[in-house]
Enzyme design. Structure first.
Site, mmCIF file in Angstrom:
data_model
loop_
_atom_site.group_PDB
_atom_site.id
_atom_site.type_symbol
_atom_site.label_atom_id
_atom_site.label_comp_id
_atom_site.label_asym_id
_atom_site.label_seq_id
_atom_site.Cartn_x
_atom_site.Cartn_y
_atom_site.Cartn_z
ATOM 1 N N LYS A 197 7.284 -14.650 25.456
ATOM 2 C CA LYS A 197 6.017 -15.335 25.633
ATOM 3 C C LYS A 197 6.152 -16.678 26.338
ATOM 4 O O LYS A 197 5.215 -17.476 26.315
ATOM 5 C CB LYS A 197 5.349 -15.539 24.265
ATOM 6 N N GLU A 238 -2.896 -11.287 25.961
ATOM 7 C CA GLU A 238 -3.463 -11.557 24.633
ATOM 8 C C GLU A 238 -4.681 -12.459 24.787
ATOM 9 O O GLU A 238 -4.612 -13.504 25.430
ATOM 10 C CB GLU A 238 -2.433 -12.201 23.694
ATOM 11 N N ASP A 272 1.111 -21.824 18.977
ATOM 12 C CA ASP A 272 0.300 -20.611 18.963
ATOM 13 C C ASP A 272 0.172 -20.098 17.531
ATOM 14 O O ASP A 272 1.185 -19.872 16.858
ATOM 15 C CB ASP A 272 0.939 -19.550 19.861
ATOM 16 N N THR A 306 -4.224 -13.823 19.015
ATOM 17 C CA THR A 306 -5.112 -12.827 19.610
ATOM 18 C C THR A 306 -6.302 -12.553 18.696
ATOM 19 O O THR A 306 -6.127 -12.341 17.495
ATOM 20 C CB THR A 306 -4.340 -11.524 19.858
ATOM 21 N N TYR A 360 -1.943 -17.400 14.644
ATOM 22 C CA TYR A 360 -1.931 -15.947 14.425
ATOM 23 C C TYR A 360 -3.088 -15.615 13.494
ATOM 24 O O TYR A 360 -2.943 -14.830 12.569
ATOM 25 C CB TYR A 360 -0.574 -15.624 13.777
ATOM 26 N N HIS A 376 -5.915 -8.385 14.664
ATOM 27 C CA HIS A 376 -4.730 -8.315 15.529
ATOM 28 C C HIS A 376 -3.452 -8.308 14.693
ATOM 29 O O HIS A 376 -2.549 -7.497 14.928
ATOM 30 C CB HIS A 376 -4.723 -9.509 16.491
ATOM 31 N N GLU A 396 -7.084 -15.088 23.576
ATOM 32 C CA GLU A 396 -7.047 -16.156 22.572
ATOM 33 C C GLU A 396 -8.044 -17.274 22.896
ATOM 34 O O GLU A 396 -8.407 -17.500 24.042
ATOM 35 C CB GLU A 396 -5.643 -16.778 22.495
ATOM 36 N N TYR A 451 12.814 -10.711 18.686
ATOM 37 C CA TYR A 451 11.991 -11.553 17.805
ATOM 38 C C TYR A 451 12.567 -11.789 16.410
ATOM 39 O O TYR A 451 12.106 -12.704 15.700
ATOM 40 C CB TYR A 451 10.551 -11.022 17.738
#
Lengths: 444, 444
Positions: free
Chosen positions: A270, A216, A144, A377, A146, A151, A218, A261
């Site tokens: 997630k 989110e 994933d 996102t 970013y 976002h 995407e 995180y």
């Protein structure tokens, strides 16, 4: 479209012709799957047990294994159809662009209004509503990214008010490894996760159902041939390794995320489920919707040379309208249609898909056929286009009113989130991706 | 060993008997693979093309497919041997403990000095040195944890001097998703990655070969049956889902890591290659080497209830000696043997393997047969037991002298890193894991 860069943007051909019509009922004028789209997926026809590859056309699905057996393909198209006949499309994606284009050209001919193969092909068609849709590939790895800069800025403000966009953002198309095993196809319910939640003023965390559940919005990217370990893919050739696109809802537990995180990034926040739309929309189908990568704001650094390709900058971005809709239990009881929460566009990607692929492999990491990438996102700059509740509620501070009289800060049990994509442009027939839809079940 | 907790620590039985001898030449007294070990792996015998499951015994490998065909197994043992006969052991790991134990018991009988099946079994043996070893499973997902508390503290000091151990560390058995596709078996060279490097005083990063290449000493954990999405595994049942163990070298590019890791965690710094030892050492083989989880230091919080099981606390930890050795080009030219860089132990895990599994699934994430978990670097508290160069050189500040007259701050091309594990205890035959070895190739 420049002939010098066929890898980045396949030239328009007769399969894109707006005048092209299909004999399949409902295909002409279909909002998502007219004959100009022809996305690939895996489905099980009614009464059958074994999933197989298919092509969406209007409200129907063409069974590729059956069409292949019926002798409708030859040469490269047959090679591709055969590779796409199994229970997952990895082998088909591995073939790369030329066989995929040959199959597209042949499918376009078979399904065209004037096709001499109409009768034979009709025997291979199923009503989509009667079929089960599956994951299109066995996903080896899921990464994933970013790259939605609005976002990243909005979320950065929530987690690090003093420092929303970190210094590496404009140099590194950053991403993280996601959980491949928990990716599911549109229509599969998602169970609200439990996890460690810690209120800022609490002394210790507690293990409880997530209270800040979010979606989110995407873009998903399907990897084609890929690369061997230790052999980076140059940005100029990266598009050759992209086999198609889907929608991706990267469900996120914001309270679990906030506590877990640091320092290793998102993990359980997630990995309880990610939802994708079932159809692989090909680069060929999206050729009419390519745009130049939007110019970087004044003062931003240029991409490092290994991430910079002029052809990619010229036509490596996509113009796709993206929507998030919600349908709550109360809305369904009141007979209200899904309510739009956000309207965004893939043009808000700070990095192109080719740059993502080049970066991912720049240290030698191998990408393999059927791997999935997420864009991160994709929020528009304005609040009406924020791609997550974290953003549109300002971190849960401002409730969003719904037509049912309810409000939402975060998702409640029974809420259904629907993502949609629409490609539209003057002179082209508009196409869609099919829905990415899932409903929240209560925590176990 | 308490009979009340058979899942956490399989009772000792005749397969552990120190008096047990094998007819296989070299097995008795073998440092790694005496008859009390019997680890599973995937290999290709000389002159053959197709990989298949095997068992290491002394310096030999027993071909499970051949032994199965020869009729050496019945019942549950045959079910397990059959599942372990293919090109990957996922189906075997999926069976869980009872068939695995039945196969172990039968293999112990077949390979014992007094076995009536000796002649038949001898036809299924190959010299290990003539065989190729492969990844034991098709790894679906790979998750790397961070449970070595001394490592977490040491690394924390380098990246965050003011705040080495974050507040969540003693509540969350934290981990992150790693890259499954780039895991390779011992013996496969690793190419030095290129990546974005940024000196603290540089204005911008540059794309160049990694200058701070490091190893990480980890325990690998192989997942057995696993869980369905949305259905957490309770800590008390977590050991049922652990099918075995290996060594794991989580190669790390420290300069790439320092620039990329915020806010999403490690990505390209650790996805260019990970090396594992080839053999799956079973929980049964390690039963004699279970110990109580070391008490948490005074003042540390107790684990949250969903991570706390008394049986697991009582015997869920492992007493395995771990070593890191280096062999440089110059050392090999000078005829010097590998030089030990570190001596550590699995007892330095702040969380047990069962706690890692329970945490990983606590939000509903599914684990699947053949998935791989890493413990994170297992450093001892003293510098002689630091499991990475980042730690033992104080972030690259102090060079380590080698017997060849060279020094190392980070790894150079041609350096070979070897991880070894040894389980030893009074009253038990000591066993090993087989090597986890790989050499650094120059950047492409």
């Amino acid at each position: 479209m420049s002939e010098a860069t066929p890898h980045t943007s396949p030239a328009l051909d007769h399969t894109h012709d707006p005048a092209l019509r299909s004999w399949v009922p409902g295909a002409d004028g279909h909002a998502e799957f007219p004959i100009q789209n022809l996305p690939f997926g895996v489905f099980t026809p009614p009464g059958e047990a074994v999933p197989r590859g298919g092509v969406a056309i209007g409200d129907s699905i063409l069974d590729l294994a059956a069409a292949s057996l019926a002798g409708l393909f030859t040469g490269e198209a047959e090679q591709a159809a055969s590779a796409a006949s199994g229970t997952a499309l990895n082998a088909f994606l591995a073939l790369g662009a030329p066989p995929r284009r040959a199959l597209r050209a042949r499918l376009s001919a078979i399904l065209a209004a004037d096709s001499p193969d109409r009768e034979q092909a009709a025997h291979c068609l199923h009503k989509a509503v009667d079929c089960a849709l599956h994951l299109p590939t066995r996903i080896g790895d899921y990464t994933d990214f970013y790259v939605g800069i609005h976002h990243a800025t909005n979320v950065g403000k929530v987690f690090r008010p003093e420092n929303p966009l970190l210094p590496n953002y404009k140099y590194v198309p950053n991403g993280y490894h996601g959980r491949a095993s928990s990716v599911r196809t549109s229509g599969t319910d998602v169970r609200r996760p439990r996890g460690q939640l810690k209120a800022p003023d609490a002394e210790a965390p507690r293990y409880a159902p997530c209270e800040r559940l979010d979606y989110e919005l995407e873009l998903g990217i399907w990897i084609g041939p890929g690369n061997a370990l230790g052999e980076p893919v140059p940005v100029a050739g990266a598009a050759d390794h992209v086999a198609g696109f889907c929608l991706l809802n990267d469900w996120s537990a914001r309270d679990i995320q906030a506590w877990e995180y640091q320092p290793l990034g998102p993990f359980l926040a997630k990995s309880f489920g990610s939802t994708i739309s079932a159809w692989i929309v090909t680069p060929e189908a999206l050729a009419p919707f390519r745009i130049p990568q939007p110019a970087r704001p004044q003062g931003d650094p240029a991409p490092l040379p290994h991430l910079l390709d002029q052809a990619d900058q010229g036509q490596g971005a996509l113009d796709l309208e993206l929507q998030v809709l919600i349908s709550t239990s109360a809305m369904r009881e009141q007979g209200l249609p899904p309510h739009r929460l956000a309207l965004s566009n893939t043009r808000h990607m700070y990095w192109t898909v080719a740059q993502m692929v080049a970066h991912h492999t720049s240290g030698g990491c191998d990408l393999n056929p059927g791997d999935l990438l997420g864009s991160g996102t994709l929020s528009a700059p304005d609040p009406g286009g924020f791609g997550s509740l974290l953003e549109s509620t300002g971190g849960g501070g401002q409730a969003i009113p719904l037509p049912s009289g309810e409000t939402r800060r975060f998702l409640e049990d029974g809420d259904e989130i629907i993502l949609r994509a629409r490609a539209a442009r003057d002179g082209a027939v508009s196409i869609g991706f099919g829905e990415c839809r899932a409903r929240i079940l209560p925590a176990a």
